[in-house]
Design an enzyme around this catalytic site. Structure first.
Site, PDB file in Angstrom:
ATOM      1  N   GLU A   1     -87.742  26.497  -5.845  1.00 15.03           N
ATOM      2  CA  GLU A   1     -87.825  27.127  -7.168  1.00 15.03           C
ATOM      3  C   GLU A   1     -89.287  27.108  -7.566  1.00 15.03           C
ATOM      4  OE1 GLU A   1     -88.707  27.290 -10.741  1.00 15.03           O
ATOM      5  OE2 GLU A   1     -87.607  25.404 -10.927  1.00 15.03           O
TER       6      GLU A   1
ATOM      7  N   GLU B   1     -98.664  34.153 -12.906  1.00 16.08           N
ATOM      8  CA  GLU B   1     -98.313  32.986 -13.711  1.00 16.08           C
ATOM      9  C   GLU B   1     -99.550  32.147 -14.034  1.00 16.08           C
ATOM     10  OE1 GLU B   1     -96.194  29.786 -11.725  1.00 16.08           O
ATOM     11  OE2 GLU B   1     -94.922  29.503 -13.482  1.00 16.08           O
TER      12      GLU B   1
ATOM     13  N   GLN C   1    -105.773  22.660 -14.206  1.00 17.45           N
ATOM     14  CA  GLN C   1    -104.964  23.475 -15.129  1.00 17.45           C
ATOM     15  C   GLN C   1    -105.859  24.149 -16.172  1.00 17.45           C
ATOM     16  OE1 GLN C   1    -101.869  23.726 -13.366  1.00 17.45           O
ATOM     17  NE2 GLN C   1    -101.323  24.097 -15.490  1.00 17.45           N
TER      18      GLN C   1
ATOM     19  N   VAL D   1     -97.079  27.064  -2.470  1.00 18.61           N
ATOM     20  CA  VAL D   1     -96.516  26.056  -1.561  1.00 18.61           C
ATOM     21  C   VAL D   1     -95.066  26.408  -1.209  1.00 18.61           C
ATOM     22  CG1 VAL D   1     -95.961  23.600  -1.310  1.00 18.61           C
ATOM     23  CG2 VAL D   1     -98.027  24.277  -2.533  1.00 18.61           C
ATOM     24  N   GLY D   2     -94.311  26.822  -2.213  1.00 10.95           N
ATOM     25  CA  GLY D   2     -92.888  27.107  -1.998  1.00 10.95           C
ATOM     26  C   GLY D   2     -92.654  28.183  -0.964  1.00 10.95           C
TER      27      GLY D   2
ATOM     28  N   CYS E   1     -91.904  25.961 -15.800  1.00 14.43           N
ATOM     29  CA  CYS E   1     -91.738  27.170 -14.995  1.00 14.43           C
ATOM     30  C   CYS E   1     -90.945  28.209 -15.769  1.00 14.43           C
ATOM     31  CB  CYS E   1     -91.109  26.849 -13.651  1.00 14.43           C
ATOM     32  SG  CYS E   1     -89.616  25.913 -13.794  1.00 14.43           S
TER      33      CYS E   1
ATOM     34  N   GLY F   1     -91.931  23.761  -7.504  1.00  9.87           N
ATOM     35  CA  GLY F   1     -93.383  23.718  -7.674  1.00  9.87           C
ATOM     36  C   GLY F   1     -93.983  25.102  -7.576  1.00  9.87           C
ATOM     37  N   SER F   2     -95.221  25.163  -7.083  1.00  5.40           N
ATOM     38  CA  SER F   2     -95.949  26.433  -7.114  1.00  5.40           C
ATOM     39  C   SER F   2     -95.413  27.429  -6.086  1.00  5.40           C
ATOM     40  CB  SER F   2     -97.435  26.185  -6.839  1.00  5.40           C
ATOM     41  OG  SER F   2     -97.621  25.885  -5.474  1.00  5.40           O
TER      42      SER F   2
ATOM     43  N   LYS G   1     -90.993  12.794  -2.096  1.00  8.22           N
ATOM     44  CA  LYS G   1     -92.407  12.653  -2.473  1.00  8.22           C
ATOM     45  C   LYS G   1     -92.583  13.113  -3.915  1.00  8.22           C
ATOM     46  CE  LYS G   1     -96.128  15.272  -2.087  1.00  8.22           C
ATOM     47  NZ  LYS G   1     -96.770  14.954  -3.377  1.00  8.22           N
TER      48      LYS G   1
HETATM   49  C1  UN1 Z   1     -89.289  23.623 -15.551  1.00  5.93           C
HETATM   50  O1  UN1 Z   1     -89.610  24.445 -16.374  1.00  5.93           O
HETATM   51  O2  UN1 Z   1     -90.054  23.346 -14.599  1.00  5.93           O
HETATM   52  O3  UN1 Z   1     -84.964  24.591 -18.896  1.00  5.93           O
HETATM   53  C2  UN1 Z   1     -88.027  22.889 -15.713  1.00  5.93           C
HETATM   54  C3  UN1 Z   1     -85.809  23.783 -19.266  1.00  5.93           C
HETATM   55  C4  UN1 Z   1     -85.762  22.382 -18.745  1.00  5.93           C
HETATM   56  C5  UN1 Z   1     -86.279  22.291 -17.352  1.00  5.93           C
HETATM   57  C6  UN1 Z   1     -87.484  23.093 -17.075  1.00  5.93           C
HETATM   58  N1  UN1 Z   1     -84.388  21.945 -18.767  1.00  5.93           N
HETATM   59  O4  UN1 Z   1     -86.686  24.081 -20.044  1.00  5.93           O
END
Ligand code: UN1
Length: 511
Positions: free
Chosen positions: A253, A393, A334, A234-235, A287, A230-231, A178
């Site tokens: 993650e 975050e 956001q 949810v994770g 992230c 994702g968040s 998805k």
């Molecule tokens: C993410 O931040 O959700 O390391 C992924 C990085 C990228 C991937 C980031 N290769 O900044």
């Protein structure tokens, strides 16, 4: 354009483009302009059910093919990604808002991932291990787990799906994916690529939609693993649900409250550059973006002056324009979150240094008035373990500058004082400080004299603490999507020679 590609765009299930069981559709829009990009069928539980059934049915044949044959499909996708980098990069930028060089980089990262995963098909895939007994062979062999659910975010709408799916497919699993509801157009193109590459029906399935469809994936009993990026909200639910079931794996993650330590030994050119990239690339929506800069008192004034100077000027604007550094954020929610945390920081005592949170009208490019525009928000604040603005975050260009005095131990103590543990960096010319950070920073991705962003597929990608369990991405995804057979074989010809078989079997009545 074939009938299947007419809007509303469909799901890809069992090798067919299908409208699905629901009658709702949803739209994707450009966050820089508000323009509608496409209309998509919204997936339901029944659609997920059909996709999992197709994946389940396809599994046996797919797993029985050789690694090399499975990788062939991925090589076709790899060449498509390489040939269509500019075109697809523009789609990423239009749908997600990241500036165009980052849009292309998203596709390049996807291609790198597919190249790595498909290339692995020609590499050793297990271990041969010496036994205690000369006649025994010990191997560790990997085998696919089955149907794997992949739920991916909007911030890397091409790279992250391939992080999840490339290794998973090469290893012989089948997939139900998805895409994020904000980036379904990228999802559509990726599904078309798999179809064009001739992936056997049912091996790859895509259901477009929202959290209810994602939830149906997570709840489905036939799944053997769920990969989620994702968040945290949810994770953690997914990890609790799937991870709690025997025999199932959830690799999740889930973001971070990442920090950069700038010590008294730092090269300030590197420090300013690394901090600007970490905090403002992708408009702070990685992230691995950094929202905390922890700076030694000896260099704090100079660093602050230089960082603020750049933050005041960093180019926010049309993400299709090559001169832009920061595009818009992805949607209204956001902006709301960003403003909420800016207000919270103020309430918690922030001294605001840069406030471009709401752009002036003349900073918004013509024709982009309906975009989701924000600029950098930078503040200094005295460290206090109770401050929420240093722990939660934001996922936007919201940056706290925290001065510290004392040694690297003190800096790392502040750095580690968040519930998260994904990424971070230390800027220093002192190798002892760098090594201390490497060993004591509670994070999964650590950098020295670099930004906290920019991970490559060859390394594991994932965090500790609230940032995640398992690795849905990077090299280590193989651990989530394979089972291991510990294989032991006796080569001795007769039973006397075969230790392990040679114990006396005592029967009643024996002397
Ligand atoms: C993410 O931040 O959700 O390391 C992924 C990085 C990228 C991937 C980031 N290769 O900044």
């Amino acid at each position: 354009m074939s009938e299947q590609m007419q809007q509303p765009y469909r799901h890809y299930i069992g090798g067919e483009w299908v409208e699905g069981e629901g009658d709702e559709t949803f739209e994707s829009s450009n966050p820089a302009t508000g323009e509608t990009l496409g209309e998509f069928h919204r997936g339901t539980e029944a659609d997920v059910d059909a996709a999992v059934a197709a994946a389940d049915e396809a599994f046996d044949e797919w797993r029985s093919m050789s690694y090399i044959d499975r990788a062939e499909v991925l090589w076709d996708v790899f060449h498509e990604l390489r040939e269509r980098t500019d075109e697809l990069g523009e789609v990423v930028t239009k749908e997600n808002g990241k500036e165009i060089s980052e849009g292309r980089a998203d596709v390049v990262e996807a291609a790198d991932t597919v190249e790595w995963a498909a290339g692995n098909a020609r590499h050793p895939h297990g271990d041969v291990i010496p036994s205690e007994i000369a006649e025994k062979d010990l191997y560790m062999r990997r085998k696919p787990r089955g149907v794997v659910g992949c739920i991916t975010p909007w911030n890397f709408p091409v790279a992250i799906p391939f992080w999840h799916m490339a290794v998973t497919l090469v290893e012989g699993n089948t997939v139900v994916w998805k895409p994020a509801e904000q980036t379904p157009w990228c999802g559509q193109i990726i599904a078309e690529m798999f179809e064009d590459a001739g992936i056997p029906e049912g091996v790859f399935n895509m259901v477009q939609g929202f959290g209810d469809a994602g939830n149906a994936i997570v709840e489905d009993e036939r799944l053997s693993a769920v990969l989620f990026t994702g968040s945290a909200e949810v994770g953690h639910k997914i990890a609790g649900k799937v991870g709690g079931e025997p025999g199932k794996i959830a690799a999740c993650e889930m973001g971070g409250k990442n920090g950069i330590i700038i010590t008294e030994e730092a090269d300030l050119d590197i420090a300013v550059h690394a901090a600007v990239m970490s905090s403002f690339k992708t408009t702070g929506q990685r992230c691995v973006s950094s929202e905390r800069l922890i700076v030694h008192e000896d260099v704090c004034d100079e660093f602050k002056e230089r960082f603020v100077e750049v933050a005041e000027k960093v180019a926010v604007g049309d993400p299709l324009d090559e001169g832009t550094f920061m595009g818009p954020v992805v949607d209204e929610s956001q902006i709301e979150k960003f403003q909420k945390y800016n207000d919270l920081a103020r309430q918690e005592g922030a001294n605001v240094l840069v406030d471009r949170a709401e752009l002036d009208d003349d900073e918004i490019p013509d024709g982009h008035e309906d975009g989701y525009w924000v600029g950098p928000f930078v503040y200094e604040i005295d460290y206090d373990p109770d401050l929420r603005c240093l722990k939660e975050e934001v996922f936007g260009p919201h940056v706290a500058l925290v001065e510290y005095s004392g040694d690297i131990e003190r800096a790392v103590e502040i750095h580690n004082d968040t519930p998260y543990g994904l990424a971070g960096a230390v800027i220093s010319d002192d190798y002892r400080q760098i090594n201390y950070y490497r060993d004591k920073a509670e994070i999964g991705l650590a950098y020295a004299n670099l930004p906290s962003i920019g991970a490559e597929i060859q390394l594991p990608f994932g965090g500790v603490k609230k940032s995640g369990n398992g690795y849905p991405s990077g090299r280590e995804v193989i651990e989530a999507v394979t089972d291991r057979t510990a294989w032991t074989m006796n080569n001795a010809k007769d039973i006397e020679m075969a230790q392990g078989l040679s114990a006396d079997i005592k029967t009643s009545g024996d002397d």
